[in-house]
Enzyme design. Structure first.
Site, mmCIF file in Angstrom:
data_model
loop_
_atom_site.group_PDB
_atom_site.id
_atom_site.type_symbol
_atom_site.label_atom_id
_atom_site.label_comp_id
_atom_site.label_asym_id
_atom_site.label_seq_id
_atom_site.Cartn_x
_atom_site.Cartn_y
_atom_site.Cartn_z
ATOM 1 N N SER A 25 0.718 -1.141 -0.213
ATOM 2 C CA SER A 25 0.028 0.196 -0.067
ATOM 3 C C SER A 25 0.969 1.324 -0.015
ATOM 4 C CB SER A 25 -0.797 0.037 1.294
ATOM 5 O OG SER A 25 -1.655 -1.071 1.228
ATOM 6 N N GLY A 93 -5.914 -3.612 -8.032
ATOM 7 C CA GLY A 93 -7.091 -2.837 -7.729
ATOM 8 C C GLY A 93 -6.572 -1.688 -7.116
ATOM 9 N N ARG A 121 -13.815 -6.325 -11.032
ATOM 10 C CA ARG A 121 -14.157 -5.628 -9.672
ATOM 11 C C ARG A 121 -14.634 -4.412 -9.628
ATOM 12 N NH1 ARG A 121 -8.613 -6.223 -6.484
ATOM 13 N NH2 ARG A 121 -9.886 -5.587 -4.814
ATOM 14 N N SER A 166 -13.569 1.821 2.914
ATOM 15 C CA SER A 166 -12.292 1.336 1.874
ATOM 16 C C SER A 166 -11.132 2.524 1.656
ATOM 17 C CB SER A 166 -12.952 1.145 0.359
ATOM 18 O OG SER A 166 -12.039 1.193 -0.477
ATOM 19 N N ASP A 314 -7.110 -7.876 4.488
ATOM 20 C CA ASP A 314 -6.117 -8.822 3.796
ATOM 21 C C ASP A 314 -5.639 -9.897 4.420
ATOM 22 O OD1 ASP A 314 -6.818 -6.991 1.631
ATOM 23 O OD2 ASP A 314 -4.704 -6.096 1.798
ATOM 24 N N ARG A 387 -3.162 -13.794 -2.089
ATOM 25 C CA ARG A 387 -3.346 -14.381 -0.603
ATOM 26 C C ARG A 387 -3.962 -15.485 -0.276
ATOM 27 N NH1 ARG A 387 -1.291 -9.341 0.867
ATOM 28 N NH2 ARG A 387 -2.186 -7.612 0.052
HETATM 29 C C1 S3P Z 1 -5.802 -1.094 -0.089
HETATM 30 C C2 S3P Z 1 -6.966 -1.155 0.554
HETATM 31 C C3 S3P Z 1 -7.597 -2.425 0.792
HETATM 32 C C4 S3P Z 1 -6.901 -3.567 0.746
HETATM 33 C C5 S3P Z 1 -6.183 -3.629 -0.285
HETATM 34 C C6 S3P Z 1 -4.991 -2.553 -0.388
HETATM 35 C C7 S3P Z 1 -4.788 0.157 -0.167
HETATM 36 O O1 S3P Z 1 -8.724 -2.413 -0.096
HETATM 37 O O2 S3P Z 1 -7.801 -4.669 0.684
HETATM 38 O O3 S3P Z 1 -5.286 -4.772 -0.584
HETATM 39 O O4 S3P Z 1 -3.741 -0.113 -0.544
HETATM 40 O O5 S3P Z 1 -5.484 1.000 -0.229
HETATM 41 P P1 S3P Z 1 -10.160 -1.533 -0.083
HETATM 42 O O6 S3P Z 1 -9.836 -0.142 -0.281
HETATM 43 O O7 S3P Z 1 -10.934 -2.177 -1.170
HETATM 44 O O8 S3P Z 1 -10.725 -1.862 1.282
#
Ligand code: S3P
Length: 428
Positions: A25, A93, A121, A166, A314, A387
């Site tokens: 992240s 994502g 997604r 999120s 996660d 994962r």
């Molecule tokens: C993330 C946010 C989370 C997490 C993803 C990484 C990020 O997703 O599950 O692996 O780096 O901002 P969501 O924002 O969909 O909860």
């Protein structure tokens, strides 16, 4: 290419001390904010995994020069330029959603897409607020799915109540807010990871937090910064959880991120009775880091829900594995988000752990796991989800016979050295 199978033989405890690769992240955010910031940004500890390399490639495709000195990236950021081609985020994502926020703020046209998983997604969660800010965002099925086409610029700040906790949504709106006139505020139902807010401050942006609301005033210029990326607690979690449930283990993970919005896995393991010690806490460039030592012990079932969910989202796959081995029942609830991750993780965990003989009942928003059984060996499918692949691999450490996981190339999206690290900590 789905990629090779991984075979895990049971019967070895985890021992020693490891560092895990950089936080995914934080690495994404460092590349994006570095691209936006005037002047030079340096990044140490950047995660060299497919997801973050996809972010780097996108930032470069937007006209930013990035010098790659191996251990250190030097980003010469500033104004972005219209990309000459479609931007491709691969499996990430985080990249597509955060980038959508950045692109919404740019006075040019762009198209962004990803692999089959990303294209399944939901993207309306970012498209909806970005449209409200004034961007034109289109995609398949009325803007619900990538490829997304974005015509940005001319944004105004909004107050956005996001229905999901999120960090990707929060970050997309805040990043667009950097380019909007006036104040942009995001209110979320529970606190999601706050790396964007922390890092924006490091880049000189005044970010205000008030409970579950976070806001900034645009237009807000960023100035280059030096970013230190700690080890990824989400990667460490596979080994920490495994050390908790494999008898005879004693494992330390050093220099790992301990941001409380991410550290739910440590709370859950403690709740399950794990012998876990966090030490050497310190601040590293605005993020808490430290070391974690875990010893193998008997675990008990627990309830994982509410505000814990975004803090452990996660890590729920590996916690589900731990729950199968724990005494008693574990309930994971309020976690419907698991259905829209890299794969439907509720379905995948119920199916694959079931193949190992575990009692895992899928629920609309989680799992009910009856623990206290040993896994049998077998052949499992990752479904292309990194994962799930890694969680099943550590399940193999506690099986009665070897476990083979098919389609494990996906592990490279977040943890290219996973297999090697697993072998190292189990060979002492
Ligand atoms: C993330 C946010 C989370 C997490 C993803 C990484 C990020 O997703 O599950 O692996 O780096 O901002 P969501 O924002 O969909 O909860």
């Amino acid at each position: 290419m789905p990629g090779a199978a991984l075979v895990v033989a049971p019967g070895r405890p985890l021992r020693g001390s490891v560092r895990v690769p950089g936080d995914k992240s934080i690495s994404h955010r460092a590349a994006l904010l570095g691209g936006l910031a005037a002047g030079v940004t340096t990044v140490e500890g950047f995660l060299r995994a497919e997801d973050c390399l996809a972010t780097l490639a996108c930032v470069r495709a937007l006209g930013v020069r990035i010098d790659d000195g191996g251990d250190r990236l030097t980003i010469h950021g500033g104004a972005l330029a219209e990309p000459g081609d479609v931007l491709d985020v691969g499996n990430s994502g985080t990249t597509i959603r955060l980038l959508a926020g950045v692109l919404a703020g740019q006075p040019f046209h762009s198209v962004v897409t990803g692999d089959a998983s990303v294209r399944r997604r939901p993207m309306d969660r970012v498209a909806t607020p970005l449209r409200r800010m004034g961007a034109r965002v289109a995609g398949r099925a009325g803007g619900r799915f990538a490829p997304l086409s974005i015509d940005g610029g001319g944004l105004r700040g909004i107050v956005y109540d996001t229905p999901v906790a999120s960090a990707q949504v929060k970050s997309a709106v805040l990043l667009a807010g950097l380019f909007a006139e006036g104040e942009t505020v995001v209110r979320e139902p529970a606190l999601s990871r706050d790396h964007t807010e922390r890092m924006l401050r490091g880049f000189g942006v005044a970010v205000q937090r008030n409970g579950l609301a976070v806001g900034l005033r645009g237009p807000a210029p960023l100035r280059g910064a030096a970013v230190l990326v700690p080890g990824d607690l989400s990667s460490a979690a596979f080994f920490l959880a495994a050390a908790a449930f494999v008898p005879g283990s004693e494992l330390t993970v050093t220099d790992v991120g301990l941001n409380p919005t991410r550290a739910g896995v440590l709370d859950v393991l403690a709740q399950m009775g794990a012998d876990i010690r966090v030490w050497g806490r310190r601040d590293a460039g605005g993020e808490p880091v430290g070391s974690v030592t875990v010893r193998g012990s008997r675990l008990r079932g627990t309830v994982i829900g509410g505000e814990l969910i975004p803090r452990a989202i996660d890590e729920l796959p590996v916690l589900a594995v731990a729950a199968c081995l724990a005494d008693g029942e574990t309930v994971i609830r309020d976690a419907a988000e698991l259905r829209v991750k890299e794969s439907d993780r509720i379905a995948a965990l119920a199916r694959e752990l079931g193949r190992l003989g575990a009692e895992v009942a899928p629920q609309p928003d989680g799992l009910v796991i009856r623990g206290g059984r040993r896994f049998r060996g077998g052949r499992l499918q990752s479904g292309g989800d990194h994962r799930i692949a890694m969680a099943l691999a550590v399940a193999g450490l506690c099986a009665e016979a070897p476990v083979t996981i098919d389609d494990t190339a996906c592990i490279r999206t977040s943890f290219p050295d996973f297999e090697e690290t697993l072998r190292r900590v189990t060979s002492a």
